[in-house]
Write an enzyme that holds these catalytic residues in place. Structure first.
Site, PDB file in Angstrom:
ATOM      1  N   CYS A  80       0.776  -1.249   0.000  1.00  0.00           N
ATOM      2  CA  CYS A  80       0.000   0.000   0.000  1.00  0.00           C
ATOM      3  C   CYS A  80       0.806   1.296   0.000  1.00  0.00           C
ATOM      4  O   CYS A  80       0.748   2.077  -0.940  1.00  0.00           O
ATOM      5  CB  CYS A  80      -0.963   0.013   1.190  1.00  0.00           C
ATOM      6  SG  CYS A  80      -2.220  -1.284   1.129  1.00  0.00           S
ATOM      7  N   HIS A 134      -1.519   5.813   2.866  1.00  0.00           N
ATOM      8  CA  HIS A 134      -1.751   4.668   3.744  1.00  0.00           C
ATOM      9  C   HIS A 134      -2.088   5.116   5.166  1.00  0.00           C
ATOM     10  O   HIS A 134      -1.263   5.693   5.860  1.00  0.00           O
ATOM     11  CB  HIS A 134      -0.528   3.757   3.779  1.00  0.00           C
ATOM     12  CG  HIS A 134      -0.679   2.590   4.704  1.00  0.00           C
ATOM     13  ND1 HIS A 134      -1.497   1.523   4.422  1.00  0.00           N
ATOM     14  CD2 HIS A 134      -0.141   2.330   5.923  1.00  0.00           C
ATOM     15  CE1 HIS A 134      -1.447   0.650   5.408  1.00  0.00           C
ATOM     16  NE2 HIS A 134      -0.627   1.116   6.332  1.00  0.00           N
TER      17      HIS A 134
END
Length: 493
Positions: A80, A134
């Site tokens: 991510c 993130h």
């Protein structure tokens, strides 16, 4: 009387300036396209528009039918934060030094101008919600506003009771995200007969719709970033999306084994999935567990598709669609049992290949598919190019705006990804025919292992042929190409 006479010219001048400013803003808004930027977590290119007839994704398919679908788009690192950071900064992970879920890019490249900052510098209002960066690594400087969205993950009372029992007496808020995440994870899947908005992604869609209505009134060009969480684990979605799929018709991955001759360093133990309460701490999954996970993943894809559809419908209802660039991307791929693996965290095609669809005002390639090799670092320059904004000098990608007119024109010969394994970095290159990966010592640069997959003969990457004598010349050529073009392959004129 004299005072009034003296003030009148000043008043008229101020009124003129105000009116001129309003006209200028209205003119600017009309000339500059808006941007609707849709991010989806862990979405692999397994959608109806990508040829997956078993997946129900009508709204994403409809977007693809009105835009350009990239069949060979790749992220820079299949996890991510590094992936999203590279996209939003236009820099590869080796430049941002973000390889994990803890490092914020402002610590490594503190003055970098992010994608949304560039738009803000040129008169755009930047609004974000859901997951763009993130989790806790959001970047305040990148947004005019980032409204909090309510809505929970798990919904079933028994699941919530189990989490409360595990966290009883603990101050969860003071824990780091890893500790908190592990304690608050229940089962890997859940279906609940609840309205969409009770789950977080449904609430994100509602907030995006509200933001579109507010932005419609502002008369200022906008960059609206909407980040959906599903199909990221846990696979939780309203029951009606599970009901779209018949478990008896779901098939397991065909290649539930590691690639032959693949180095151990290329593989993972899919620890992310093992953190869930109903998953084994070690060993393989049963067929029934695999079917449950696949079913849950498919349900979450359809749930996200429905939420995307709601936002796109509102964009059209507000008559903003004709002057709005819409881009949809998944931050990396995901394994659903392929190579006996799950999750991401490798350099395989399943992990690095991503869905990417774009629609822009006046584009000629509506409903087309491009086989051009493109990368996430290309998105920043492309959006600036489409909006008529100057390109910052730090960018490491290439605008693929020309492909929106001619999707089949010659393009870059390769796309690049990477993944760290402690003291070793795996540098991976996708060409028209091959995926070639070098695992290099991060200090010395010495190659400690290689992978070569011939997609012409082995599209599923089931055998590493890097060590075969008849591939020696191919390996030599690809190694030279990797070294030469790592910072970005050149687009032919």
């Amino acid at each position: 009387m004299m005072t009034s006479m003296r003030l009148r010219p000043f008043f008229l001048l101020s009124l003129f300036a105000l009116c001129f400013g309003m006209v200028q803003r209205l003119s600017t808004a009309a000339e500059k396209p808006n941007v609707l930027f849709i991010a989806v977590d862990d979405l692999r290119p397994e959608l109806g528009c990508y040829g997956a007839s078993h997946i129900q994704s009508p709204h994403i398919d409809q977007l693809a039918a009105s835009g350009l679908l990239f069949n060979r788009a790749y992220c820079q690192q299949a996890v991510c934060s590094p992936s999203r950071t590279s996209l939003m900064t236009g820099l590869r992970p080796d430049s941002t030094k973000v390889y994990d879920l803890d490092t914020h890019f402002r610590k490594t490249v503190p003055d970098v101008v992010t994608l949304t900052q560039q738009f803000m510098k040129h008169g755009y209002k930047s609004i974000g919600m859901g997951k763009i960066y993130h989790g806790s690594l959001n970047d305040k400087a990148s947004w005019d506003a980032y409204p909090t969205v309510r809505g929970r993950g798990y919904q079933l009372p028994e699941t919530l009771a189990g989490i409360r029992e595990r966290t009883k007496g603990l101050d969860v808020k003071k824990m780091n995200w890893r500790q908190r995440s592990k304690l608050t994870r229940g089962p890997a899947t859940e279906m609940a007969d609840v309205p969409d908005a009770q789950y977080r992604d449904g609430a994100i869609a509602e907030r995006a719709i509200k933001s579109l209505r507010e932005l419609k009134q502002s008369q200022q060009p906008f960059f609206l970033a909407v980040g959906f969480l599903k199909p990221h684990l846990p696979f939780v979605a309203p029951q009606k999306y599970w009901d779209l799929y018949d478990r008896r018709q779901i098939k397991l991955a065909e290649n539930r084994f590691p690639p032959k001759n693949a180095p151990k360093i290329a593989l993972t133990n899919w620890g992310e999935l093992r953190n869930y309460s109903d998953m084994p701490a070690k060993g393989d999954l049963t067929d029934e567990q695999q079917l449950q996970l696949r079913h849950g993943y498919y349900a979450c894809v359809s749930f996200t598709d429905a939420n995307i559809g709601k936002v796109l419908d509102e964009l059209q209802r507000l008559e903003l669609d004709e002057n709005t660039i819409v881009i949809l991307w998944g931050d990396h791929g995901w394994k659903l049992g392929e190579h006996n693996g799950w999750c991401k965290h490798t350099n395989f095609e399943n992990d690095t290949r991503v869905p990417l669809i774009i629609r822009a005002p006046g584009m000629q390639a509506q409903g087309k598919t491009s086989e051009a090799l493109v990368e996430f670092v290309d998105i920043y320059p492309t959006l600036c190019d489409l909006a008529g904004l100057p390109l910052p000098t730090h960018l490491e990608g290439t605008s693929f705006k020309p492909l929106l007119s001619n999707p089949q024109r010659p393009w870059k010969p390769a796309a690049f990804s990477q993944y760290p394994r402690g003291r070793v970095m795996g540098y991976s290159m996708k060409t028209d025919r091959y995926r070639y990966t070098e695992w290099q010592d991060r200090k010395s640069g010495k190659v400690v292992d290689r992978e070569l997959y011939d997609h012409q003969q082995d599209g599923a990457e089931n055998e590493n042929i890097a060590g075969q004598p008849d591939q020696k010349q191919v390996v030599k050529q690809l190694s030279a190409q990797l070294k030469k073009n790592w910072k970005g392959a050149v687009v032919p004129d």
